[in-house]
Design a protein around this motif. Structure first.
Motif, mmCIF file in Angstrom:
data_model
loop_
_atom_site.group_PDB
_atom_site.id
_atom_site.type_symbol
_atom_site.label_atom_id
_atom_site.label_comp_id
_atom_site.label_asym_id
_atom_site.label_seq_id
_atom_site.Cartn_x
_atom_site.Cartn_y
_atom_site.Cartn_z
ATOM 1 N N TYR A 1 0.834 -1.187 0.000
ATOM 2 C CA TYR A 1 0.000 0.000 0.000
ATOM 3 C C TYR A 1 0.868 1.235 0.000
ATOM 4 O O TYR A 1 2.003 1.217 0.463
ATOM 5 N N SER B 1 -4.641 1.505 2.428
ATOM 6 C CA SER B 1 -5.291 0.196 2.527
ATOM 7 C C SER B 1 -6.717 0.352 3.057
ATOM 8 O O SER B 1 -7.094 1.410 3.576
ATOM 9 N N ASP C 1 -4.599 -0.168 -3.923
ATOM 10 C CA ASP C 1 -3.992 -1.455 -3.629
ATOM 11 C C ASP C 1 -2.951 -1.763 -4.699
ATOM 12 O O ASP C 1 -3.282 -1.883 -5.873
#
Lengths: 161, 504, 335
Positions: C136, C240, C262
Motif C-alpha cells: 500500500y 489500505s 492497492d
C-alpha cells in the motif's frame, strides 16, 4: 581527405534535417495536463535547435575544409582509406551478425555463438582449425555456464544442459 | 563509544574467516561481473541477491557490497583492453586506456586503474567513516534546482572530449541528448519519439549505445583495416608495470579524482559517470600533458578510474546514514537489506551496528583484496590483447551481444547494438568523438527531469535556479568553465599554437 | 577464391541451421498425456522488468520459497524480459506462447494502467492464476511539517491546489500518483491543478522529502518505515482498506476520504493455459502463502498477504480496471 569533408557535408546536412524534424515533432507533443508543468516538448525542441545550429556550422566548416584543406589534417590512418566506405569484409560481418541475432533465440546462445566464431574467424583469415574449433566450443560454453551461475537464463535453444 | 571502537568491532565481524571468505567471493564475482560488459554493478548485485538468501545478514551485505565495488573495479579492464566499456562510468577510461593498450602499455594502464581504484576506494570509506552523517545532511539539501545546475556544469565537460573539431563533439553531444529523449517521459508520463514501438518505451539504454559505438565500432574498423592487409595485432612493449614516470604523473590525477568522485558520489543520483567525465575534463584542463590526452595519457586513465570508484564509495554515504539510495546500485542494496529483514533508515547504525560497521570494515578489507587480486591479474589480462585478432574479434562481438542480451532478455537491444555499431564505425572513421554522445545520453534525462521538477516546485518561476545558493554557485562554475578557457586562449594564443603543433 | 567459397559455405550452413531450427520449434512444445506428469521440466517465471525491481523480487522470492518448502520439485528459473513496463514481454508472449503451460509471469497494476493508456492487450488476454500480496502507498510529511493530519493537507489543497508540493515515485498515471489523486478526488479537489512532482522511484522521493524539496510524499509503506522509526517523517495515512498491522496510522478512509489504493502483485499464465497447469499453480501458490517461510518474506518486505484464487483474482482485476480507468479518465491520461 577530400572524402572526409564530403562525408561531413552529408552528415551535417542529414543532422540539419533531423534537427528540423525533431523541432516539428516536439512542437506537436501534447501540452501539459497538470498545473505548473513544462510540457514534454520543450526540452527536445531545444535539443533540435542546437542540432540545427551546430549542423549548419559544421556544414560551413566542411565546405571550407574541402576547398583549402587546412583545418583538419586527416590522420595517417585515414590517408590509407581510399576505398569504398563499406568494403566486402565489413558487409559480410554485418550480414553474419544479422544472422547471428536471428539464430540467437532459436538455436540458443551456445550453438549460434559457435557458428559465429567459426564463420567470422574463417572470414578474418584463421586457418588453424584446432584453436579455432577449441575457442568456438569452449568460449560460448564457458560464458553460458558463467551466466547460469549468476542466475541469468540465456536461451538454451535446442540443446539442454 | 566512539567511531574507532565501533570500527574495531566492525573489523571483528569482517575478519571472521567466514566473512573474509564472502568478501573475497564478492570481489571476485564483482571483478568478473565488471569485466563482462553489459552486466554492470547494478545488475551484478541484483543477480546476487538470491544467492545470499540463506546467509546471515552481515555476510550477505558484505558479499553484495564486494560485488558492487568489485564491479566498479573490473569495469575498467575491458575498457582498456578491448575498447568495450562495461558501464557508463568506464566509458571515459576507454579513451586513453585503449590508446595505451594499442601502444603496448596495457599493463601500465591496468595497474594504474587498479591503484587509482584502490586509493579512491579506501579514501571514500575513510571519509564515509569520518564524515558520513554530517555530509549526508548537506547532500540531502540537493534538490532538483541544484541537480539541474550540476548537470549543466557536467555538460561543460564536453570540451575535454573534442577531437580536432569542436563542432563534431557538440554534434555528438546533442545527438546523444536526443537519443535520451526517446521513451517514456517521467514528468508527463507520456511517450516521446517511440512511434508506437513498445520496445522503445523504456528508452535506449546507454550501455547499448556505448558498447555499439565503442566496442563494435572498433571491431568494424579493425576488420576493415585487416582487410587492407594491415596488421593490427598489438604487442606489449617494455615491461608490464607502470614506469616511475607514469606513477609520478598519476599521483595528482588519482588524488583529485578520488576527492571529486567521492563528493559527487555522495549526492544522491549524481553518480559515477558524471564524476568520471568531470575528472577527465579537469585533468585535461590543468595537465602539462594535455596534448597527450586521447593518445594514451596515463592521467586520462588515473583520473576517471579514481573518480568512479570514489563515487561508488560516496554513494554508500546516504544509504548507510540516511537510508536513502544514492545510486541505482545502492537502491538495489537497500532492497537486499529488506529481504534480510533489516529496515534501512537513519537508525541503521544503532539498530544493526554489526551490519553497518561490519560492512564498513569489510570495505577497507575488500579494497585491499581487490588490489591484491587484480595486480597479479594485470599480467594475465594484458596478454588478452596478444590473442590474434582473428579469434579476439569474434569473441568481442559475442561478449558484447551477450552483455546486452543477458540482463534485458530482449532481442531488440541486439538490433540497436548493431545499428550503433555501424554508426560508431563511421564516427571513428571520420573523427566524430563518441564520448560526448554518452555524456549527453547520461546527463540530458537527469537535466531535463530536474529542470521540470524544479519548475513544478516553483510554480514555473525560473528564478528558483539563482535564489538557491548551491544552484547559483554551480551555474557560475558552469559559466566559468565555458568563459575562462576562451579568455585564456585569446590572451595566450601562443600556447594554443604550440598545442596545435604537437597535435600534428 | 577458395577463401570466399568457404565463407559462403559457412554462412549457408548458418542459414540451414536457422531454417531447421524454425521447423523444429513447434514439436518441442506439444505435450503428451494431458498434464498427468505436469510439471516434468522447469517452469519459467518471467519478471517482465530488469533485475532488482518489485516484480523481479516477487518472482525470485516465490521461486525460492517454492524450492525451499519442496512444494514444487522442478526448477523455477526466473527470467527478466525488460521493456515498456511489461508491454514488450506481453507482445511476445501472446504471439509465441499461447497455451504454454511452462511459463508464468508476475504483474501488478501496470497491466491495467497500460491498457487504460491504450495498450492493445489487457489482463483478459492472459490467464490470471492468483493474486498473492499487496503493498500500500502512504502519505508522508517531514517530522517538522505543519501538517499533522491528512485532513489539514486536503483542506490546504482545497484552498489552493498548488499550495502543497506533492512528490511521488512515479510519473503521472503511475501508482504513486494515482494513489494520492484517488484520495484527493474524494476530497473534492481539482486534481489536475495539484502540483505533483514526479521522481524515479521511492528512494528519490524520500530523499526529496527529507531535503524539504517537497511537502508530502506519496510512496510505498516499505520505503518509509526506516524513516518513521528514526522519527524523521510522519505518516499521515495509508491507502489500505484496513489499518496495517503494527502501524499506528489511520487509513485514508478513516481520515474521511472514501478511497483505497492497492498495489497488488500476482501471477498470470499464458492465454489458453491448460486447466491442469492453472490448477497446479493456483493450488501450490495457495499452499505457499501459508508456509512460515513465505510469511517471513512478507514480513521482511513489509508486504500484506492478500491471496486471491484465480476466480477471485479475475473478479478483482475487473473491479480495479474500473477504478483505474475512471481515475485516469478524469486526469486526462487515457487514450
Amino acid at each position: 581527405m577530400e572524402k572526409n569533408s564530403v562525408f561531413d557535408r552529408y552528415v551535417s546536412g542529414f543532422t540539419f534535417l533531423l534537427g528540423l524534424l525533431v523541432i516539428i515533432y516536439s512542437m506537436v507533443l501534447p501540452k501539459p495536463i497538470f498545473a505548473g508543468q513544462m510540457g514534454p516538448g520543450i526540452f527536445p525542441t531545444g535539443i533540435g535547435v542546437l542540432i540545427v545550429i551546430v549542423s549548419a556550422v559544421l556544414f560551413r566548416e566542411s565546405g571550407k575544409e574541402g576547398r583549402t584543406g587546412t583545418i583538419a589534417q586527416p590522420t595517417s590512418d585515414q590517408q590509407v582509406t581510399t576505398e569504398k566506405l563499406f568494403n566486402r569484409h565489413l558487409l559480410i560481418v554485418i550480414v553474419a551478425l544479422i544472422i547471428y541475432i536471428l539464430l540467437f533465440q532459436i538455436l540458443g546462445f551456445v550453438i549460434s555463438s559457435m557458428a559465429m566464431i567459426l564463420a567470422l574467424g574463417w572470414l578474418l583469415g584463421a586457418r588453424k582449425w584446432i584453436p579455432l574449433t577449441l575457442i568456438s566450443v569452449l568460449f560460448p560454453t564457458a560464458l553460458f555456464l558463467l551466466f547460469g551461475m549468476l542466475g541469468v537464463e540465456l536461451p538454451a535453444g535446442i540443446i539442454h544442459f | 563509544m566512539d567511531i574507532w571502537q565501533h570500527l574495531l568491532g566492525g573489523f571483528g565481524i569482517a575478519l571472521t574467516p567466514m566473512n573474509l571468505f564472502y568478501a573475497f567471493i564478492g570481489v571476485l564475482i564483482g571483478t568478473m561481473v565488471g569485466v563482462l560488459p553489459g552486466i554492470g554493478p547494478m545488475s551484478g548485485v541484483a543477480l546476487l541477491i538470491p544467492v545470499t538468501y540463506n546467509l546471515n545478514t552481515a555476510s550477505a551485505i558484505i558479499l553484495m557490497a564486494g560485488v558492487y565495488y568489485g564491479a566498479m573495479y573490473g569495469g575498467s579492464t575491458t575498457s582498456i583492453l578491448l575498447n568495450t566499456p562495461g558501464e557508463s562510468s568506464s566509458v571515459v577510461t576507454a579513451l586513453d586506456g585503449y590508446e595505451m593498450a594499442k601502444r603496448g602499455r596495457a599493463g601500465s594502464a591496468l595497474s594504474i586503474a587498479a591503484i587509482g581504484s584502490f586509493v579512491a576506494g579506501t579514501f571514500s570509506v575513510l571519509m564515509l567513516n569520518l564524515l558520513g552523517p554530517s555530509l549526508a545532511k548537506v547532500a540531502i539539501r540537493f534538490g532538483p534546482p541544484e541537480y539541474f545546475s550540476l548537470m549543466l556544469f557536467g555538460l561543460t565537460a564536453v570540451a575535454g572530449f573534442a577531437g580536432k573539431s569542436r563542432n563534431k563533439a557538440f554534434l555528438s553531444l546533442f545527438i546523444g541528448m536526443l537519443i535520451s529523449m526517446i521513451g517514456t517521459d517521467l514528468v508527463s508520463g507520456s511517450e516521446r519519439f517511440t512511434f508506437g514501438i513498445s520496445n522503445l518505451s523504456d528508452g535506449i539504454d546507454f550501455i547499448i549505445v556505448s558498447i555499439g559505438v565503442f566496442a563494435l565500432g572498433e571491431v568494424f574498423t579493425t576488420i576493415v583495416e585487416m582487410n587492407k592487409g594491415k596488421q593490427t595485432r598489438f604487442r606489449i612493449e617494455g615491461k608490464i608495470w607502470p614506469s616511475r614516470e607514469e606513477l609520478r604523473r598519476s599521483v595528482g590525477p588519482i588524488a583529485r579524482g578520488s576527492v571529486l568522485g567521492f563528493f559527487i558520489g555522495v549526492l544522491p543520483g549524481a553518480g559515477a559517470t558524471i564524476a568520471s567525465f568531470i575528472a577527465y575534463d579537469l585533468e585535461k584542463r590543468i595537465s602539462k600533458f594535455r596534448h597527450l590526452f586521447g593518445k594514451g595519457a596515463i592521467e586520462g586513465v588515473a583520473a576517471p578510474e579514481s573518480a568512479n570508484n570514489g563515487a561508488a564509495g560516496g554513494a554508500m554515504v546516504p544509504l548507510l546514514t540516511l537510508g536513502v539510495p544514492g545510486s541505482g546500485t545502492t537502491a538495489i542494496l537497500l532492497g537486499a537489506l529488506m529481504i534480510h529483514g533489516i529496515t534501512p533508515g537513519p537508525l541503521l547504525f544503532e539498530k544493526n551496528p554489526d551490519v553497518a560497521w561490519g560492512l564498513i570494515a569489510s570495505m577497507y578489507i575488500g579494497n585491499l583484496m581487490l588490489l591484491v587480486l587484480n595486480l597479479p591479474l594485470v599480467g594475465l589480462f594484458a596478454k588478452i590483447i596478444d590473442i590474434p585478432q582473428v579469434y579476439l574479434l569474434p569473441m568481442i562481438i559475442i561478449i558484447s551481444t551477450l552483455g546486452i542480451y543477458g540482463v534485458s532478455g530482449n532481442i531488440f537491444g541486439l538490433w540497436l547494438l548493431l545499428f550503433f555499431g555501424i554508426i560508431g564505425y563511421f564516427m571513428k572513421r571520420y573523427d566524430y568523438p563518441g564520448a560526448p554522445m554518452i555524456l549527453g545520453l547520461v546527463l540530458a534525462p537527469l537535466m531535463e527531469q530536474s529542470l521540470r521538477q524544479a519548475l513544478i516546485m516553483s510554480n514555473g518561476a525560473y528564478t528558483i535556479f539563482v535564489v538557491r545558493p548551491i544552484s547559483l554557485v554551480l551555474l557560475l562554475l558552469a559559466a566559468a568553465a565555458i568563459v575562462v578557457p576562451l579568455l585564456l586562449r585569446k590572451k595566450n594564443g601562443k600556447f594554443d599554437q604550440v598545442e596545435k603543433d604537437m597535435e600534428l | 577464391m577458395k577463401k570466399k567459397s568457404g565463407l559462403i559455405a559457412l554462412i549457408g550452413l548458418m542459414l540451414i541451421l536457422l531454417v531447421t531450427a524454425c521447423g523444429q520449434q513447434p514439436t518441442k512444445q506439444t505435450q503428451a498425456n494431458e498434464g498427468a506428469d505436469y510439471p516434468n521440466k522447469p517452469v519459467k517465471i518471467v519478471a517482465p522488468s530488469g533485475t532488482g525491481g518489485g516484480w523481479d523480487t516477487t518472482a525470485r522470492l516465490m521461486s525460492k520459497v517454492m524450492g525451499e518448502t519442496k512444494l514444487i520439485k522442478v526448477g523455477l528459473p526466473v527470467e527478466n524480459i525488460e521493456g515498456g513496463s511489461g508491454k514488450v514481454f506481453l507482445e511476445g508472449f501472446l504471439k509465441n506462447n499461447v497455451g504454454d503451460p511452462y511459463t508464468i509471469f508476475v504483474n501488478s497494476p501496470p497491466i491495467l494502467i497500460n491498457t487504460a493508456q491504450g495498450f492493445k492487450y489487457s489482463y483478459k488476454d492472459v490467464t490470471p492464476i492468483a493474486g498473492i500480496i499487496s503493498e500500500y502507498d502512504s502519505f508522508v510529511v517531514p517530522a517538522n511539517s505543519k501538517y499533522k493530519t491528512l485532513k489539514e493537507v486536503m483542506d490546504a489543497l482545497k484552498q489552493n491546489p498548488a499550495s502543497v508540493k506533492i512528490g511521488g515515485g512515479s510519473a503521472p498515471g503511475g501508482m504513486d500518483h494515482l494513489a494520492f489523486m484517488a484520495a484527493a478526488k474524494k476530497a473534492g479537489i481539482e486534481i489536475t491543478k495539484i502540483n505533483y512532482v514526479p521522481f524515479q522511484g521511492g528512494g528519490q522521493v524520500m530523499t526529496a522529502l527529507l531535503g524539504n524539496n517537497i511537502d508530502l510524499a506519496s510512496t510505498g509503506i516499505s520505503e518509509v518505515q526506516g524513516q518513521m522509526q528514526a522519527g524523521t517523517v510522519r505518516m499521515l495515512a495509508v491507502t489500505s482498506a484496513q489499518r496495517i498491522e503494527g502501524l499506528d496510522v489511520p487509513t485514508v478512509k478513516e481520515a474521511g476520504y472514501d478511497a483505497t489504493f492497492d498495489i497488488w502483485r500476482g501471477f498470470f499464465g499464458a492465454k489458453d493455459m491448460p486447466a491442469y497447469a492453472k490448477k497446479y499453480w493456483e493450488d501450490n501458490l495457495a499452499k505457499m502463502v501459508k508456509t512460515p517461510e513465505w510469511q517471513q518474506v512478507v514480513k521482511n518486505q513489509k508486504w500484506t498477504s492478500s491471496y486471491r484464487n484465480s476466480e477471485e483474482f479475475t473478479k478483482f482485476l475487473g473491479e480495479q480496471t474500473q477504478v483505474i480507468s475512471n481515475l485516469m479518465k478524469e486526469l486526462g491520461l487515457t487514450k
